[in-house]
Design an enzyme around this catalytic site. Structure first.
Site, PDB file in Angstrom:
ATOM      1  N   GLU A   1      -6.812 -17.953  20.985  1.00 43.42           N
ATOM      2  CA  GLU A   1      -5.391 -17.753  20.662  1.00 43.42           C
ATOM      3  C   GLU A   1      -4.515 -18.981  20.889  1.00 43.42           C
ATOM      4  O   GLU A   1      -3.656 -18.994  21.790  1.00 43.42           O
ATOM      5  CB  GLU A   1      -4.826 -16.586  21.492  1.00 43.42           C
ATOM      6  CG  GLU A   1      -5.433 -15.254  21.166  1.00 43.42           C
ATOM      7  CD  GLU A   1      -4.634 -14.089  21.764  1.00 43.42           C
ATOM      8  OE1 GLU A   1      -3.679 -14.332  22.523  1.00 43.42           O
ATOM      9  OE2 GLU A   1      -4.969 -12.936  21.451  1.00 43.42           O
TER      10      GLU A   1
ATOM     11  N   GLU B   1     -11.030  -9.438  20.255  1.00 44.54           N
ATOM     12  CA  GLU B   1     -10.313  -8.717  21.324  1.00 44.54           C
ATOM     13  C   GLU B   1      -9.487  -7.594  20.719  1.00 44.54           C
ATOM     14  O   GLU B   1      -8.781  -7.791  19.735  1.00 44.54           O
ATOM     15  CB  GLU B   1      -9.333  -9.633  22.074  1.00 44.54           C
ATOM     16  CG  GLU B   1      -9.944 -10.543  23.081  1.00 44.54           C
ATOM     17  CD  GLU B   1      -8.905 -11.337  23.868  1.00 44.54           C
ATOM     18  OE1 GLU B   1      -7.781 -10.831  24.085  1.00 44.54           O
ATOM     19  OE2 GLU B   1      -9.234 -12.471  24.258  1.00 44.54           O
TER      20      GLU B   1
HETATM   21  C1  NOJ Z   1      -5.125 -11.958  24.685  1.00 40.46           C
HETATM   22  C2  NOJ Z   1      -5.701 -12.925  25.660  1.00 40.46           C
HETATM   23  O1  NOJ Z   1      -6.755 -13.609  25.062  1.00 40.46           O
HETATM   24  C3  NOJ Z   1      -6.181 -12.283  26.960  1.00 40.46           C
HETATM   25  O2  NOJ Z   1      -6.451 -13.295  27.859  1.00 40.46           O
HETATM   26  C4  NOJ Z   1      -5.150 -11.305  27.463  1.00 40.46           C
HETATM   27  O3  NOJ Z   1      -5.511 -10.762  28.692  1.00 40.46           O
HETATM   28  C5  NOJ Z   1      -4.957 -10.226  26.431  1.00 40.46           C
HETATM   29  N1  NOJ Z   1      -4.402 -10.853  25.248  1.00 40.46           N
HETATM   30  C6  NOJ Z   1      -4.050  -9.075  26.869  1.00 40.46           C
HETATM   31  O4  NOJ Z   1      -2.751  -9.504  26.989  1.00 40.46           O
END
Ligand code: NOJ
Length: 503
Positions: free
Chosen positions: A219, A410
């Site tokens: 991200e 994710e």
């Molecule tokens: C995306 C991120 O990659 C991760 O590190 C984070 O914990 C999650 N979003 C939830 O916010």
């Protein structure tokens, strides 16, 4: 006083006392427990609330199922065995940066407990483990001297995965930049491209014979936006110029990183992950909606297009967000070409929908987000809207690019969870997964090349500036004792995934 037990009462009333007399209480209890477990268990996998049948087999036999985590969020051991400090160690040790002044010094102690966590992953029937490497555990100062114990640690994690039949998928950068490099300007210093490339080169040479699935970055929109523009995340920098510089350098480093992996591991499966959200206009009125559509376009450029389009050879989305033109001042000859890299897969990470309207602030974007809270819609603990249709539309949106393979690297949610009698009842999370997975399946059935889904997250962990309060895990962690307890959503996945293996 004469007391009649529930069982005696039941026997008399039902007239089956003869049958029961040959069965003792113990048997009865045992049957009941087995029956309840079996029906409860089946119900997890088979009965989504809207009545349609959901089964992992419907996604196909080659579909990858995994769970994910990230080094700083779980490892702890922040200054152990030669690890150097990262920007997150530094940032969390400052005052008033993190909810409750918490930090990842210990986190879930994955550094010492990775075997237990990988065993839990296996118990839930997942086939893939996505984790990241902490750059400053390998290179304590970011470049130069290597830390052998750090190198050894990731060998152990990889070997543990392989020994239990789990495929390791490694993210090279999940936000924990070595502090030593931040002191030289971090992502805002063009030198980062070669520092990062050396780190990628080392890791892929070291682990490439065991690991074939690699993600260059996690991200970039989040670590650049929150870390170099808004200052909410490490290193806490603010302002448009640092942001544009860091954006350009991250995009270049991502493409160069991809090329380095390809060079060192010719048969690697190479990706990078991108946060993405469906973006909708706030107002219905035809005139105002027209204005809000402009806001949608600009938000879409910033949140969904900015970091992926350069790699696809489309350049920065200046068409929709003219303020991005200023990024050109950081270009050097040859950068247009260097920005391109054909990834084998694109990792999409979806957590919420964005609803936006035209606004006079902030400048350049001229758009503001209308929170889920204000709109009165279903939200999780972080006030992210629960909006399953969003993952469908985002898969469809990204499928229009020239992309052969999409992995949901994710997706997940956080609710208040607690352990009662060794169980964690989290029906809202189960409902979340059922509804989101159905939307993923819908997109897949319509031809989108989506071939994997990784839950965020394997265990509860350190949620950046929110500290330990939001719990995203399939496994509950008691942060005082480090005791792990599988949540019901973990059992749900166990049943969901094993049912597909039986077919
Ligand atoms: C995306 C991120 O990659 C991760 O590190 C984070 O914990 C999650 N979003 C939830 O916010």
């Amino acid at each position: 006083m004469y007391k009649i037990s529930f069982l005696d009462y039941f026997k008399r009333k039902s007239g089956i006392s003869k049958i029961y007399s040959s069965i003792n209480y113990f048997h009865l209890l045992l049957f009941t427990v087995i029956y309840l477990c079996k029906t409860g268990f089946d119900a997890y996998a088979q009965e989504p609330k809207d009545g349609t049948y959901l089964n992992a087999a419907l996604f196909g036999t080659n579909f990858k199922w995994g769970a994910a985590c990230a080094s700083y969020q779980v490892e702890g051991a922040w200054n152990i065995d030669g690890k150097g400090p990262s920007i997150w160690d530094n940032f969390t040790h400052k005052k008033r940066k993190i909810h409750n002044q918490e930090n990842g010094d210990v986190a879930t102690d994955f550094y010492h407990r990775y075997k237990e966590d990988i065993a839990l992953l296996k118990e839930m029937e997942f086939g893939v483990f996505r984790f990241s490497i902490s750059w400053s555990r390998i290179f304590p100062k970011g470049t130069g001297e290597i830390n052998p114990k750090g190198v050894e640690f990731y060998h152990q994690v990889i070997d543990e995965c392989l020994s239990v039949g789990i495929e390791p998928w490694i993210t090279l950068y999940h936000w924990d930049l070595p502090q030593a490099l931040e002191e030289k300007g971090g992502w805002a210093n063009r030198g980062i491209i070669s520092w990062f490339n050396d780190y990628v080169s080392f890791c892929t040479e070291e682990y490439g014979h065991k690991v074939k699935n690699w993600m260059v970055m996690n991200e970039p929109a989040a670590f650049v936006g929150l870390g170099y523009m808004l200052g909410y995340h490490a290193p806490g920098k603010k302002g448009p110029y640092k942001f544009l510089k860091a954006t350009h350098h991250a995009c270049l480093a991502m493409a160069e990183g991809g090329r380095m992996i390809r060079k060192n591991i010719p048969d690697a499966n190479i990706g990078s992950t991108f946060s993405c959200s469906q973006i909708d206009p706030y107002r219905n009125d035809p005139v105002l909606e027209f204005k809000d559509r402009g806001a949608v376009k600009r938000m879409d450029a910033l949140l969904n297009r900015l970091y992926i389009e350069p790699s696809l050879g489309l350049g920065y989305p200046v068409d929709a967000l003219p303020a991005l033109k200023r990024i050109k001042r950081y270009f050097e000859p040859g950068d247009e070409e260097r920005l391109k890299f054909k990834f084998d897969f694109i990792g999409l990470q979806n957590y919420f929908r964005v609803v936006t309207k035209k606004s006079l602030f902030p400048p350049f974007l001229w758009a503001k987000q209308i929170s889920a809270e204000k709109r009165g819609v279903q939200m999780n603990e972080m006030k992210f809207e629960v909006y399953p249709e969003g993952i469908y539309s985002i898969i469809k949106q990204f499928s229009k690019y020239d992309i052969d393979n999409i992995i949901i690297t994710e997706n997940g949610t956080c609710f208040k969870d607690s352990v009662e009698k060794n169980r964690v009842l989290d029906p809202k999370r189960i409902d979340f997964f059922e509804r989101y997975l159905k939307q993923v399946l819908k997109a897949k059935n319509e031809g989108a090349p989506v071939n994997g889904y990784f839950v965020w997250s394997l265990t509860d962990n350190f949620e950046w500036s929110e500290g330990y309060e939001p719990r995203f895990g399939l496994v509950h962690v008691d942060f005082k004792t480090q005791k792990r307890t599988l949540k019901n959503s973990g059992y749900w996945f166990q049943s969901f995934l094993s049912s597909s293996k039986e077919e």
